[in-house]
Design a protein around this motif. Sequence first.
Motif, PDB file in Angstrom:
ATOM      1  N   LEU A   9       0.827  -1.214   0.000  1.00  0.00           N
ATOM      2  CA  LEU A   9       0.000   0.000   0.000  1.00  0.00           C
ATOM      3  C   LEU A   9       0.859   1.261   0.000  1.00  0.00           C
ATOM      4  O   LEU A   9       0.535   2.243  -0.680  1.00  0.00           O
ATOM      5  CB  LEU A   9      -0.931  -0.003   1.206  1.00  0.00           C
ATOM      6  N   PHE A  10       1.978   1.250   0.730  1.00  0.00           N
ATOM      7  CA  PHE A  10       2.888   2.394   0.695  1.00  0.00           C
ATOM      8  C   PHE A  10       3.485   2.577  -0.690  1.00  0.00           C
ATOM      9  O   PHE A  10       3.665   3.701  -1.160  1.00  0.00           O
ATOM     10  CB  PHE A  10       4.003   2.240   1.726  1.00  0.00           C
ATOM     11  N   SER A  13       0.878   4.089  -2.926  1.00  0.00           N
ATOM     12  CA  SER A  13       0.752   5.497  -2.566  1.00  0.00           C
ATOM     13  C   SER A  13       1.901   6.315  -3.149  1.00  0.00           C
ATOM     14  O   SER A  13       1.695   7.410  -3.670  1.00  0.00           O
ATOM     15  CB  SER A  13       0.730   5.636  -1.050  1.00  0.00           C
ATOM     16  N   ASN A  17       1.610   9.303  -6.014  1.00  0.00           N
ATOM     17  CA  ASN A  17       2.139  10.629  -5.708  1.00  0.00           C
ATOM     18  C   ASN A  17       3.265  11.020  -6.667  1.00  0.00           C
ATOM     19  O   ASN A  17       3.311  12.150  -7.143  1.00  0.00           O
ATOM     20  CB  ASN A  17       2.627  10.676  -4.266  1.00  0.00           C
ATOM     21  N   THR A  28      -6.888   8.235  -3.484  1.00  0.00           N
ATOM     22  CA  THR A  28      -5.799   9.201  -3.404  1.00  0.00           C
ATOM     23  C   THR A  28      -4.596   8.572  -2.706  1.00  0.00           C
ATOM     24  O   THR A  28      -4.713   7.539  -2.034  1.00  0.00           O
ATOM     25  CB  THR A  28      -6.243  10.457  -2.623  1.00  0.00           C
ATOM     26  N   SER A  29      -3.453   9.198  -2.872  1.00  0.00           N
ATOM     27  CA  SER A  29      -2.246   8.663  -2.238  1.00  0.00           C
ATOM     28  C   SER A  29      -2.337   8.748  -0.719  1.00  0.00           C
ATOM     29  O   SER A  29      -1.811   7.889  -0.008  1.00  0.00           O
ATOM     30  CB  SER A  29      -1.011   9.400  -2.739  1.00  0.00           C
ATOM     31  N   THR A  30      -3.040   9.743  -0.214  1.00  0.00           N
ATOM     32  CA  THR A  30      -3.201   9.867   1.240  1.00  0.00           C
ATOM     33  C   THR A  30      -4.030   8.722   1.801  1.00  0.00           C
ATOM     34  O   THR A  30      -3.709   8.179   2.863  1.00  0.00           O
ATOM     35  CB  THR A  30      -3.872  11.213   1.584  1.00  0.00           C
ATOM     36  N   ASN A  31      -5.076   8.330   1.095  1.00  0.00           N
ATOM     37  CA  ASN A  31      -5.897   7.213   1.564  1.00  0.00           C
ATOM     38  C   ASN A  31      -5.111   5.906   1.559  1.00  0.00           C
ATOM     39  O   ASN A  31      -5.238   5.103   2.486  1.00  0.00           O
ATOM     40  CB  ASN A  31      -7.154   7.075   0.711  1.00  0.00           C
ATOM     41  N   PHE A  32      -4.288   5.682   0.535  1.00  0.00           N
ATOM     42  CA  PHE A  32      -3.458   4.475   0.505  1.00  0.00           C
ATOM     43  C   PHE A  32      -2.434   4.506   1.631  1.00  0.00           C
ATOM     44  O   PHE A  32      -2.137   3.486   2.248  1.00  0.00           O
ATOM     45  CB  PHE A  32      -2.766   4.318  -0.850  1.00  0.00           C
ATOM     46  N   MET A  33      -1.889   5.691   1.912  1.00  0.00           N
ATOM     47  CA  MET A  33      -0.925   5.807   3.003  1.00  0.00           C
ATOM     48  C   MET A  33      -1.586   5.512   4.348  1.00  0.00           C
ATOM     49  O   MET A  33      -1.015   4.813   5.191  1.00  0.00           O
ATOM     50  CB  MET A  33      -0.311   7.198   3.026  1.00  0.00           C
TER      51      MET A  33
END
Length: 58
Positions: A9-10, A13, A17, A28-33
């Motif tokens: 997942l990181f 993300s 990004n 979004t990349s924030t949600n995956f992070m």
Amino acid sequence: MLGIVAAVLFFISFLINAADISTNDVFTSTNFMLLGLMCLALHVAGIGSGWAARGRRR
């Protein structure tokens, strides 16, 4: 197992990004992070590790 999921997942993300991929509000990349951090926290807490905390045999 959850540690590997967190790493994947990181990585997703990071790709979203770094490549500046435009996605909808859910992916979004924030949600995956945040999902990766949740999986990492569960891994550190010992959930999903595959080892059961049982009493010792005598």
